[in-house]
Design a protein around this motif. Sequence first.
Motif, PDB file in Angstrom:
ATOM      1  N   ARG A   1       0.831  -1.206   0.000  1.00 41.56           N
ATOM      2  CA  ARG A   1       0.000   0.000   0.000  1.00 41.56           C
ATOM      3  C   ARG A   1       0.867   1.258   0.000  1.00 41.56           C
ATOM      4  N   LEU A   2       1.975   1.233   0.724  1.00 40.69           N
ATOM      5  CA  LEU A   2       2.872   2.389   0.727  1.00 40.69           C
ATOM      6  C   LEU A   2       3.523   2.590  -0.639  1.00 40.69           C
ATOM      7  N   ILE A   3       3.957   1.495  -1.263  1.00 44.21           N
ATOM      8  CA  ILE A   3       4.574   1.605  -2.592  1.00 44.21           C
ATOM      9  C   ILE A   3       3.560   2.127  -3.602  1.00 44.21           C
ATOM     10  N   ASP A   4       2.329   1.628  -3.553  1.00 44.24           N
ATOM     11  CA  ASP A   4       1.291   2.106  -4.464  1.00 44.24           C
ATOM     12  C   ASP A   4       1.043   3.603  -4.279  1.00 44.24           C
ATOM     13  N   SER A   5       0.948   4.028  -3.030  1.00 41.51           N
ATOM     14  CA  SER A   5       0.688   5.444  -2.751  1.00 41.51           C
ATOM     15  C   SER A   5       1.844   6.312  -3.215  1.00 41.51           C
ATOM     16  N   ALA A   6       3.072   5.872  -2.967  1.00 41.92           N
ATOM     17  CA  ALA A   6       4.238   6.629  -3.430  1.00 41.92           C
ATOM     18  C   ALA A   6       4.236   6.732  -4.954  1.00 41.92           C
ATOM     19  N   SER A   7       3.824   5.668  -5.622  1.00 43.91           N
ATOM     20  CA  SER A   7       3.770   5.681  -7.077  1.00 43.91           C
ATOM     21  C   SER A   7       2.763   6.706  -7.590  1.00 43.91           C
ATOM     22  N   HIS A   8       1.608   6.803  -6.919  1.00 53.48           N
ATOM     23  CA  HIS A   8       0.613   7.792  -7.332  1.00 53.48           C
ATOM     24  C   HIS A   8       1.118   9.218  -7.122  1.00 53.48           C
ATOM     25  N   VAL A   9       1.855   9.459  -6.055  1.00 57.15           N
ATOM     26  CA  VAL A   9       2.419  10.792  -5.819  1.00 57.15           C
ATOM     27  C   VAL A   9       3.411  11.140  -6.921  1.00 57.15           C
ATOM     28  N   VAL A  10       4.263  10.178  -7.301  1.00 54.11           N
ATOM     29  CA  VAL A  10       5.215  10.401  -8.386  1.00 54.11           C
ATOM     30  C   VAL A  10       4.468  10.692  -9.690  1.00 54.11           C
ATOM     31  N   SER A  11       3.400   9.931  -9.955  1.00 51.98           N
ATOM     32  CA  SER A  11       2.620  10.155 -11.177  1.00 51.98           C
ATOM     33  C   SER A  11       1.982  11.539 -11.174  1.00 51.98           C
TER      34      SER A  11
ATOM     35  N   LEU B   1      -3.653   6.052   5.281  1.00 48.28           N
ATOM     36  CA  LEU B   1      -2.483   5.289   5.700  1.00 48.28           C
ATOM     37  C   LEU B   1      -1.229   6.160   5.703  1.00 48.28           C
ATOM     38  N   VAL B   2      -1.025   6.901   4.615  1.00 45.48           N
ATOM     39  CA  VAL B   2       0.242   7.606   4.412  1.00 45.48           C
ATOM     40  C   VAL B   2       0.474   8.688   5.458  1.00 45.48           C
ATOM     41  N   VAL B   3      -0.547   9.498   5.751  1.00 39.31           N
ATOM     42  CA  VAL B   3      -0.344  10.626   6.672  1.00 39.31           C
ATOM     43  C   VAL B   3       0.058  10.160   8.069  1.00 39.31           C
ATOM     44  N   PRO B   4      -0.692   9.243   8.706  1.00 41.48           N
ATOM     45  CA  PRO B   4      -0.247   8.814  10.036  1.00 41.48           C
ATOM     46  C   PRO B   4       1.096   8.083  10.034  1.00 41.48           C
ATOM     47  N   VAL B   5       1.390   7.327   8.967  1.00 43.15           N
ATOM     48  CA  VAL B   5       2.685   6.649   8.907  1.00 43.15           C
ATOM     49  C   VAL B   5       3.810   7.673   8.833  1.00 43.15           C
TER      50      VAL B   5
END
Length: 311
Positions: free
Chosen positions: A52-62, A88-92
């Motif tokens: 889930r973190l990798i997917d979210s990071a990928s969307h930010v890059v996109s 997920l991303v903000v609290p992490v």
Amino acid sequence: MSASPGPDPIESGEHRTSVVGDLIRGAMIGVVETVPGVSGGTVALVVGIYTRLIDSASHVVSAARRLVGGPDRLAGAAAQLRAVDWKLVVPVLVGMAVAVFAAAGPMANAVEAHPEITRAVFFGMVLASIAIPLRMAGVSGIRWPHALAGVAAAALAFWLVSIPPTTLSPSPLVIVLAAAVAVCALLLPGLSGSFLLLTFGLYEPTLRAVGDRDLAYLGLFALGMVIGVVSLVKGLQWLLHHRRRITLVTLTGIMIGALRTLWPWQEEDRTLLAPEADWPLLAALAAAGFVVVAALAAVDARLARRSTRVS
């Protein structure tokens, strides 16, 4: 053009989490990233949020790419940002930031004063973590090409972490490049960003910059991290979704090879030594670390099964 959502966490072997739980998960990742030899990516795997973190990071890059290159820059970037798992991303990220600033100084002192003890504890923890990507890959489906990739990755990681440390002058270019390499290690379970900083001779300067709130140093380091994430995350996301089993077995191999960094008895130039007279104590500490992670992994697997039943 709308962003395509990532797979459901349940389908990827992960499960839904709570905000408080994600704060704690982020803090765990942040703490271990201050320890040479331990990867934050390993912790993300253990606590069930890695994909889930990798997917979210990928969307930010996109999103950033759409803003720069278009077409429909604002609409395209907004669509990608909506696909980010912000709950997920903000609290992490908050948990990571708080933990890094709180633990950087004390952890640097502990590693310097008691290197054998800290390595022993984390050796046991990482050893237990090896089961996580194997379980996610599905042991019964592993074939010889997967195993060969894992063995090759283990050998490469073992060689990489055997390189003796050096000392580089913390010039702006060196800081940016070192941060880019270190954050790539953060994304790959098994490789430690802190350990690579130690190899470059920038581990202590970086932790001191965090402790002293050296914004100039930290700004350069943040720039390097962004460059590293942009360089790696898209390819890693594709592999996790299209070549999942061989990717996870390869990550397992990296974790196994990188265990060399946590062997308690070694010289400053990373020459490995035979166990010394304190081996019963260090073995007990390694066993304790193993049990802690094994218990976390068991809880994670149970929550994943419960989530599957509820869905």
